[in-house]
Design a protein around this motif. Structure first.
Motif, PDB file in Angstrom:
ATOM      1  N   LEU A   9       2.360  -2.457   6.000  1.00  0.00           N
ATOM      2  CA  LEU A   9       1.211  -2.955   4.864  1.00  0.00           C
ATOM      3  C   LEU A   9       0.207  -4.093   5.483  1.00  0.00           C
ATOM      4  O   LEU A   9      -0.821  -4.319   4.982  1.00  0.00           O
ATOM      5  CB  LEU A   9       1.898  -3.519   3.712  1.00  0.00           C
ATOM      6  CG  LEU A   9       2.906  -2.519   3.069  1.00  0.00           C
ATOM      7  CD1 LEU A   9       3.354  -2.911   1.695  1.00  0.00           C
ATOM      8  CD2 LEU A   9       1.905  -1.164   2.863  1.00  0.00           C
ATOM      9  N   LEU A  10       0.954  -4.956   6.451  1.00  0.00           N
ATOM     10  CA  LEU A  10       0.193  -6.033   7.120  1.00  0.00           C
ATOM     11  C   LEU A  10      -1.061  -5.521   8.014  1.00  0.00           C
ATOM     12  O   LEU A  10      -1.908  -6.273   8.198  1.00  0.00           O
ATOM     13  CB  LEU A  10       1.254  -6.997   8.044  1.00  0.00           C
ATOM     14  CG  LEU A  10       2.107  -8.044   7.148  1.00  0.00           C
ATOM     15  CD1 LEU A  10       3.095  -8.385   7.941  1.00  0.00           C
ATOM     16  CD2 LEU A  10       0.870  -9.012   6.444  1.00  0.00           C
ATOM     17  N   ASP A  11      -0.358  -4.355   8.711  1.00  0.00           N
ATOM     18  CA  ASP A  11      -1.537  -3.905   9.870  1.00  0.00           C
ATOM     19  C   ASP A  11      -2.370  -3.180   9.186  1.00  0.00           C
ATOM     20  O   ASP A  11      -3.473  -2.631  10.047  1.00  0.00           O
ATOM     21  CB  ASP A  11      -0.534  -2.990  10.821  1.00  0.00           C
ATOM     22  CG  ASP A  11       0.375  -3.854  11.621  1.00  0.00           C
ATOM     23  OD1 ASP A  11       0.165  -5.063  11.586  1.00  0.00           O
ATOM     24  OD2 ASP A  11       1.168  -3.285  12.325  1.00  0.00           O
TER      25      ASP A  11
ATOM     26  N   ARG B 149       1.127   2.605  -5.740  1.00  0.00           N
ATOM     27  CA  ARG B 149       0.653   4.049  -5.722  1.00  0.00           C
ATOM     28  C   ARG B 149      -0.573   4.060  -4.636  1.00  0.00           C
ATOM     29  O   ARG B 149      -0.769   4.848  -3.843  1.00  0.00           O
ATOM     30  CB  ARG B 149       0.333   4.752  -6.980  1.00  0.00           C
ATOM     31  CG  ARG B 149      -0.247   6.161  -6.721  1.00  0.00           C
ATOM     32  CD  ARG B 149      -0.203   6.958  -7.986  1.00  0.00           C
ATOM     33  NE  ARG B 149      -1.347   6.436  -8.953  1.00  0.00           N
ATOM     34  CZ  ARG B 149      -0.903   5.616 -10.105  1.00  0.00           C
ATOM     35  NH1 ARG B 149       0.274   5.581 -10.224  1.00  0.00           N
ATOM     36  NH2 ARG B 149      -1.978   5.168 -10.723  1.00  0.00           N
ATOM     37  N   ASN B 150      -1.466   3.122  -4.870  1.00  0.00           N
ATOM     38  CA  ASN B 150      -2.671   3.066  -4.031  1.00  0.00           C
ATOM     39  C   ASN B 150      -2.592   2.299  -2.735  1.00  0.00           C
ATOM     40  O   ASN B 150      -3.289   2.511  -1.738  1.00  0.00           O
ATOM     41  CB  ASN B 150      -3.716   2.589  -4.769  1.00  0.00           C
ATOM     42  CG  ASN B 150      -4.168   3.206  -5.834  1.00  0.00           C
ATOM     43  OD1 ASN B 150      -3.911   4.364  -5.842  1.00  0.00           O
ATOM     44  ND2 ASN B 150      -4.755   2.685  -6.946  1.00  0.00           N
ATOM     45  N   HIS B 151      -1.694   1.367  -2.699  1.00  0.00           N
ATOM     46  CA  HIS B 151      -1.664   0.241  -1.440  1.00  0.00           C
ATOM     47  C   HIS B 151      -0.285   0.400  -0.643  1.00  0.00           C
ATOM     48  O   HIS B 151      -0.347  -0.238   0.257  1.00  0.00           O
ATOM     49  CB  HIS B 151      -1.992  -1.258  -1.887  1.00  0.00           C
ATOM     50  CG  HIS B 151      -3.364  -1.297  -2.566  1.00  0.00           C
ATOM     51  ND1 HIS B 151      -4.248  -1.368  -1.942  1.00  0.00           N
ATOM     52  CD2 HIS B 151      -3.531  -1.479  -3.909  1.00  0.00           C
ATOM     53  CE1 HIS B 151      -5.309  -1.649  -2.694  1.00  0.00           C
ATOM     54  NE2 HIS B 151      -5.027  -1.275  -3.983  1.00  0.00           N
ATOM     55  N   VAL B 152       0.624   1.026  -1.192  1.00  0.00           N
ATOM     56  CA  VAL B 152       1.979   1.130  -0.490  1.00  0.00           C
ATOM     57  C   VAL B 152       2.654   2.487  -0.037  1.00  0.00           C
ATOM     58  O   VAL B 152       3.133   2.659   1.041  1.00  0.00           O
ATOM     59  CB  VAL B 152       3.212   0.328  -1.260  1.00  0.00           C
ATOM     60  CG1 VAL B 152       4.295   0.381  -0.695  1.00  0.00           C
ATOM     61  CG2 VAL B 152       2.627  -0.964  -1.816  1.00  0.00           C
ATOM     62  N   ALA B 153       2.396   3.283  -1.336  1.00  0.00           N
ATOM     63  CA  ALA B 153       2.909   4.574  -1.033  1.00  0.00           C
ATOM     64  C   ALA B 153       2.140   5.562   0.233  1.00  0.00           C
ATOM     65  O   ALA B 153       2.913   6.289   0.894  1.00  0.00           O
ATOM     66  CB  ALA B 153       2.788   5.476  -2.194  1.00  0.00           C
TER      67      ALA B 153
ATOM     68  N   SER C  57      -8.646  -7.665   2.931  1.00  0.00           N
ATOM     69  CA  SER C  57      -7.274  -7.993   2.652  1.00  0.00           C
ATOM     70  C   SER C  57      -6.359  -6.927   3.024  1.00  0.00           C
ATOM     71  O   SER C  57      -6.729  -5.900   3.104  1.00  0.00           O
ATOM     72  CB  SER C  57      -7.044  -8.168   0.889  1.00  0.00           C
ATOM     73  OG  SER C  57      -7.767  -9.077   0.351  1.00  0.00           O
ATOM     74  N   SER C  58      -5.277  -7.193   3.559  1.00  0.00           N
ATOM     75  CA  SER C  58      -4.397  -6.311   3.927  1.00  0.00           C
ATOM     76  C   SER C  58      -3.710  -5.807   2.852  1.00  0.00           C
ATOM     77  O   SER C  58      -3.784  -6.243   1.604  1.00  0.00           O
ATOM     78  CB  SER C  58      -3.338  -7.051   4.854  1.00  0.00           C
ATOM     79  OG  SER C  58      -2.375  -7.775   4.085  1.00  0.00           O
ATOM     80  N   GLN C  59      -3.066  -4.540   3.287  1.00  0.00           N
ATOM     81  CA  GLN C  59      -2.404  -3.761   1.684  1.00  0.00           C
ATOM     82  C   GLN C  59      -1.241  -4.735   1.401  1.00  0.00           C
ATOM     83  O   GLN C  59      -0.882  -4.724   0.256  1.00  0.00           O
ATOM     84  CB  GLN C  59      -1.775  -2.387   2.345  1.00  0.00           C
ATOM     85  CG  GLN C  59      -3.061  -1.559   2.892  1.00  0.00           C
ATOM     86  CD  GLN C  59      -3.711  -1.004   1.977  1.00  0.00           C
ATOM     87  OE1 GLN C  59      -3.885  -1.492   0.819  1.00  0.00           O
ATOM     88  NE2 GLN C  59      -4.486   0.111   2.126  1.00  0.00           N
ATOM     89  N   TRP C  60      -0.608  -5.390   2.298  1.00  0.00           N
ATOM     90  CA  TRP C  60       0.353  -6.525   1.643  1.00  0.00           C
ATOM     91  C   TRP C  60      -0.384  -7.436   0.872  1.00  0.00           C
ATOM     92  O   TRP C  60       0.248  -7.784  -0.197  1.00  0.00           O
ATOM     93  CB  TRP C  60       1.006  -7.046   3.073  1.00  0.00           C
ATOM     94  CG  TRP C  60       2.007  -8.361   2.735  1.00  0.00           C
ATOM     95  CD1 TRP C  60       1.510  -9.517   2.674  1.00  0.00           C
ATOM     96  CD2 TRP C  60       3.306  -8.131   2.114  1.00  0.00           C
ATOM     97  NE1 TRP C  60       2.616 -10.288   2.099  1.00  0.00           N
ATOM     98  CE2 TRP C  60       3.556  -9.293   1.950  1.00  0.00           C
ATOM     99  CE3 TRP C  60       3.992  -7.182   1.879  1.00  0.00           C
ATOM    100  CZ2 TRP C  60       4.877  -9.857   1.292  1.00  0.00           C
ATOM    101  CZ3 TRP C  60       5.227  -7.450   1.437  1.00  0.00           C
ATOM    102  CH2 TRP C  60       5.679  -8.831   0.882  1.00  0.00           C
TER     103      TRP C  60
END
Length: 313
Positions: free
Chosen positions: A93-95, A113-117, A142-145
């Motif tokens: 998620l950071l990358d 659902r949108n930023h992790v899965a 912004s990162s996904q994290w």
């Protein structure tokens, strides 16, 4: 102790005997991390070139799952060895950077659902929280994290964490284990540190659009002579509750690292982030309940040691 490599084409390969390991658990950011060395043969080279994932195991017990960032092949007068290093699944998620987005009445399930899965991360627990009638914005860059963490902190007052299996826990943390460290424990070293640098005495939150402001004070630190004010400008349509939360959150974060205890014990993998420790150390006068924020196990053939970083509850 054994290590397994999962290649980019999903083949699992067991590494030769491990010579050393250095595993740090944080559960959050900075990521969990690992470095292991093992015996090397030429047959291992094509496996390392395709290495994507890593699993550290003690018998059938999984101690860490992560991604491989780098490897080295070493030839010295002591022989051939290979080093494999990487980070926990929070790195996925950071990358990866998120697109800018606005959510009206978003739920945590929608954010996951949108930023992790999409990054192959399993979620073990999800809190039932939402932004209500507020707009939640994921800023460009912004990162996904950060998209996930900001939502959890803003609307649930908790930080998401990862367990050693690489699963996301998007809910307030539970204490998984409680134990005691006393003068009779096998303590190899102990350091208590109190650092006031950056601890805020006041946070002034300003809504420029409405020309409103809200001040949150750290009275305890002010009573001890602390003077460190910051001003935070928020976008328009900020509610009083949100402004107050923003100020309290900034002060809380500034105090998070104020007091820490670092203790090194004989043995390996004795605790994990989130565990609760009761200190009863009469020689140093350290008593009270602390939380493990980092646990680092090292071994190089001369036995294992674990270094625990503790913060006050």
């Amino acid at each position: 102790m054994k290590g397994q490599i999962t290649t980019c084409d999903h083949v699992v390969f067991e590494l030769p005997a491990l010579l050393s390991w250095d595993v740090a658990y944080t559960g959050t950011v900075p990521c969990d991390s690992f470095t292991v060395t093992c015996l090397y043969t030429a047959a291992l080279e094509p496996v390392l070139r395709r290495a994507a994932g890593f699993t550290l195991m003690d018998g059938q017990t999984v101690l860490l799952r992560g991604i491989v960032d780098e490897y080295e092949i070493r030839q010295t007068e002591e022989g051939l060895s290979a080093l494999v290093a990487g980070r926990g699944y929070a790195a996925r998620l950071l990358d990866n950077e998120s697109r800018a987005a606005n959510y009206q009445g978003a739920t945590l399930a929608e954010i996951i659902r949108n930023h992790v899965a999409p990054y192959g991360i399993e979620c073990d627990k999800t809190a039932n929280i939402s932004s209500g009638g507020e707009m939640y914005t994921v800023a460009a860059g912004s990162s996904q994290w950060k998209a996930l963490e900001n939502f959890c902190r803003a609307y649930g007052d908790f930080a998401p964490t990862f367990d050693r299996y690489g699963r996301l826990w998007a809910a307030p943390a539970n204490v998984s284990k409680t134990f005691e460290i006393s003068d009779s424990s096998n303590i190899l070293s102990l350091v208590k540190r109190e650092d006031h640098y950056g601890v805020l005495s006041e946070m002034l939150v300003v809504d420029k659009t409405r020309n409103q402001e809200y001040s949150v004070k750290n009275q305890d630190w002010m009573d001890r002579g602390g003077q460190c004010r910051r001003v935070l400008y928020t976008p328009g349509q900020s509610t009083w509750a949100k402004m107050r939360y923003t100020g309290e959150y900034q002060i809380k974060q500034s105090k998070a690292d104020e007091v820490s205890v670092e203790v090194t014990l004989s043995g390996g993998f004795l605790a994990f982030p989130g565990d609760e420790v009761t200190l009863k150390l009469t020689r140093t006068g350290l008593t009270g309940t602390y939380c493990v924020t980092e646990a680092r196990t090292r071994a190089d053939g001369g036995g294992q040691t674990v270094t625990l970083t503790l913060r006050e509850r």
